[in-house]
Design an enzyme around this catalytic site. Structure first.
Site, PDB file in Angstrom:
ATOM      1  N   ASP A 227       0.754  -1.025  -0.121  1.00 45.64           N
ATOM      2  CA  ASP A 227      -0.084  -0.240   0.252  1.00 45.64           C
ATOM      3  C   ASP A 227       0.786   1.408  -0.089  1.00 45.64           C
ATOM      4  O   ASP A 227       1.793   1.443   0.463  1.00 45.64           O
ATOM      5  CB  ASP A 227      -1.145   0.291   0.876  1.00 45.64           C
ATOM      6  CG  ASP A 227      -1.807   1.100   1.236  1.00 45.64           C
ATOM      7  OD1 ASP A 227      -2.255   1.545   0.452  1.00 45.64           O
ATOM      8  OD2 ASP A 227      -1.779   2.119   2.760  1.00 45.64           O
TER       9      ASP A 227
ATOM     10  N   GLU B  81      -1.263  -1.336  -5.773  1.00 43.14           N
ATOM     11  CA  GLU B  81      -2.828  -0.807  -5.754  1.00 43.14           C
ATOM     12  C   GLU B  81      -2.674   0.067  -7.974  1.00 43.14           C
ATOM     13  O   GLU B  81      -1.723   0.782  -7.988  1.00 43.14           O
ATOM     14  CB  GLU B  81      -2.755   0.584  -5.481  1.00 43.14           C
ATOM     15  CG  GLU B  81      -4.615  -0.209  -4.632  1.00 43.14           C
ATOM     16  CD  GLU B  81      -4.823   0.950  -3.536  1.00 43.14           C
ATOM     17  OE1 GLU B  81      -6.526   0.994  -3.854  1.00 43.14           O
ATOM     18  OE2 GLU B  81      -3.980   1.234  -3.254  1.00 43.14           O
TER      19      GLU B  81
ATOM     20  N   CYS C 245     -12.722  -4.213   5.753  1.00 41.65           N
ATOM     21  CA  CYS C 245     -12.265  -4.918   6.554  1.00 41.65           C
ATOM     22  C   CYS C 245     -11.137  -6.391   6.351  1.00 41.65           C
ATOM     23  O   CYS C 245     -11.956  -7.069   5.561  1.00 41.65           O
ATOM     24  CB  CYS C 245     -12.925  -5.133   8.155  1.00 41.65           C
ATOM     25  SG  CYS C 245     -12.801  -5.890   8.892  1.00 41.65           S
TER      26      CYS C 245
ATOM     27  N   CYS D 166     -13.433  -9.484   8.145  1.00 43.68           N
ATOM     28  CA  CYS D 166     -15.038  -9.998   7.963  1.00 43.68           C
ATOM     29  C   CYS D 166     -14.919  -9.683   6.355  1.00 43.68           C
ATOM     30  O   CYS D 166     -16.211  -9.967   6.309  1.00 43.68           O
ATOM     31  CB  CYS D 166     -15.226  -9.479   9.209  1.00 43.68           C
ATOM     32  SG  CYS D 166     -15.422  -7.688   9.235  1.00 43.68           S
TER      33      CYS D 166
ATOM     34  N   CYS E 272     -13.685  -1.936  13.502  1.00 45.56           N
ATOM     35  CA  CYS E 272     -14.596  -2.493  12.714  1.00 45.56           C
ATOM     36  C   CYS E 272     -16.050  -2.551  13.590  1.00 45.56           C
ATOM     37  O   CYS E 272     -15.599  -2.960  14.118  1.00 45.56           O
ATOM     38  CB  CYS E 272     -14.531  -3.964  11.296  1.00 45.56           C
ATOM     39  SG  CYS E 272     -15.397  -4.531  10.798  1.00 45.56           S
TER      40      CYS E 272
ATOM     41  N   ASP F  65      -3.194   1.852   7.143  1.00 46.54           N
ATOM     42  CA  ASP F  65      -1.779   1.646   5.714  1.00 46.54           C
ATOM     43  C   ASP F  65      -1.394  -0.009   5.631  1.00 46.54           C
ATOM     44  O   ASP F  65      -2.096  -0.792   4.517  1.00 46.54           O
ATOM     45  CB  ASP F  65      -1.149   2.106   5.843  1.00 46.54           C
ATOM     46  CG  ASP F  65      -1.039   3.585   5.844  1.00 46.54           C
ATOM     47  OD1 ASP F  65      -2.360   4.245   5.166  1.00 46.54           O
ATOM     48  OD2 ASP F  65      -0.207   4.284   6.931  1.00 46.54           O
TER      49      ASP F  65
END
Length: 402
Positions: free
Chosen positions: A186, A270, A323, A326, A342, A352
């Site tokens: 990231d 990304e 998240c 989950c 979360c 990050d």
């Protein structure tokens, strides 16, 4: 595979005069050819081929006004026309912007092919020069005496430094040994990158210091009278400060990308829309200094050379607000939110690190290493296009090296 070795050059005053004249002639040929291309296209709507520009160059040399073009080597002039022809091909294909006129105040360069230079026992002699060009060879793993370059580029930077670049055709390097490791990366501003393993690479303090020095020299130049001798001196100092900032950033990015390629078989990153992000006036300078585009470029060619796999995740994938435990997606997280809990599974996340873990999961899904919908067709889009199927997205986003 073609590679290049760039070295500092130290021409004699006689050689510098020859090169400076070569730069001026190459710049004149570029600008005059560009002007005639543009005028013809606007008047007739017909593009100009390389053969036509080459014939025009021959006719220019026969005129009394441009007869001095015959006094320099013809090879860099022809290479200038070839480069302009390629630039227009890229422009019409949508890969680059329209070619522009060249200025005498920027970087100057001349390209010499094999017929315009001689390389014997590590000594380089260029056309129209009597003695070998002195340069500093710093690549100890390459034997200079057996070097057989296909092209030599002589350049002069704005700060007055001279460089010579050797383009060499080499065989494909052997792929690196497998590591059995996959990481997600990231990118950020405070920390240039955060990996899914929890490793953080902060922007070096040295780069910040050099950037502040650059701003100070720019303020000094702004106070000088235009056209004065002091402004010329200040301009050279600004160019030197730019060089130091550029070298510091490039060195840091090379070390960082080399470490990533050595550490993992598969790297997931990304696809950031940098051109759109720098429109934010508050973050434009920080984003430009981070060098995200250069980092991705280095990862692409280094992964290809080392036999690694680079996976580029779509820019619409919600890596920061999802998240990693989950899969719950936050509605509207702000940029200032660096840690969040979360609401579904009550897991505390670092923004990050959580994004890096999500990028890793998406990269694994694209590479079909594990099953899952972390990178499904509902979140991965290309620009403003409608959502594509997962199979088509895998073809566009996954970049597997040979």
């Amino acid at each position: 595979m073609r590679t290049a070795y760039k070295c500092r050059a130290y021409p004699t005053p006689e050689q510098a005069a020859v090169f400076n004249r070569m730069f001026g002639c190459a710049r004149l040929v570029w600008n005059k050819s560009l002007d005639e291309r543009t005028a013809r296209y606007r008047a007739e709507g017909v593009p100009t081929s390389y053969r036509e520009t080459d014939a025009a160059l021959t006719s220019w040399k026969r005129t009394e006004e441009l007869a001095f073009l015959s006094e320099v080597s013809c090879v860099p002039l022809q290479q200038t026309l070839r480069h302009q022809h390629t630039a227009f091909q890229n422009f019409f294909a949508g890969r680059a912007r329209r070619p522009r006129f060249k200025s005498r105040h920027g970087r100057q360069s001349a390209h010499y092919t094999r017929s315009a230079f001689r390389m014997r026992n590590g000594a380089l002699t260029l056309a129209k020069t009597r003695f070998p060009l002195r340069f500093a060879w710093s690549f100890n793993h390459v034997d200079l005496t057996v070097l057989a370059p296909t092209m030599v580029v002589v350049s002069r930077e704005q700060d007055g430094r001279w460089y010579v670049t050797f383009a060499v055709d080499i065989g494909a390097p052997a792929p690196a040994g497998p590591t059995g490791h996959v990481i997600g990366v990231d990118l950020g501003l405070t920390n240039l990158l955060v990996t899914s393993d929890g490793e953080r690479k902060a922007t070096p303090q040295q780069l910040e210091i050099k950037t502040r020095n650059l701003a100070r020299y720019q303020r000094r130049m702004a106070r000088c009278l235009r056209g004065s001798r002091n402004r010329l001196k200040a301009k050279v100092k600004v160019a030197a400060a730019h060089r130091k900032v550029c070298n510091a950033r490039r060195d840091f990015l090379h070390r960082t990308t080399a470490q990533l390629v050595r550490a993992a078989d598969t790297i997931a990153i990304e696809d950031l829309h940098v051109a759109g992000m720098i429109r934010n006036r508050n973050l434009a300078r920080a984003i430009s200094n981070a060098g995200w585009g250069e980092l991705r470029r280095q990862l692409e060619y280094k992964c290809e050379r080392a036999g690694r796999t680079l996976i580029v995740i779509d820019r619409w994938f919600p890596s920061s607000k999802k998240c990693s435990a989950c899969g719950h997606v936050l509605v509207e997280p702000t940029l200032s939110t660096r840690h969040w809990t979360c609401p579904n599974c009550r897991t505390r996340h670092d923004r990050d690190l959580n994004a890096a873990k999500n990028i890793l999961a998406a990269g694994r899904a694209v590479a079909r290493e594990v099953s899952g919908d972390a990178c499904g067709a509902d979140v991965r889009r290309q620009g403003l296009a409608l959502p594509l199927s997962a199979v088509k997205q895998e073809t566009r986003a996954a970049r597997h090296s040979a």
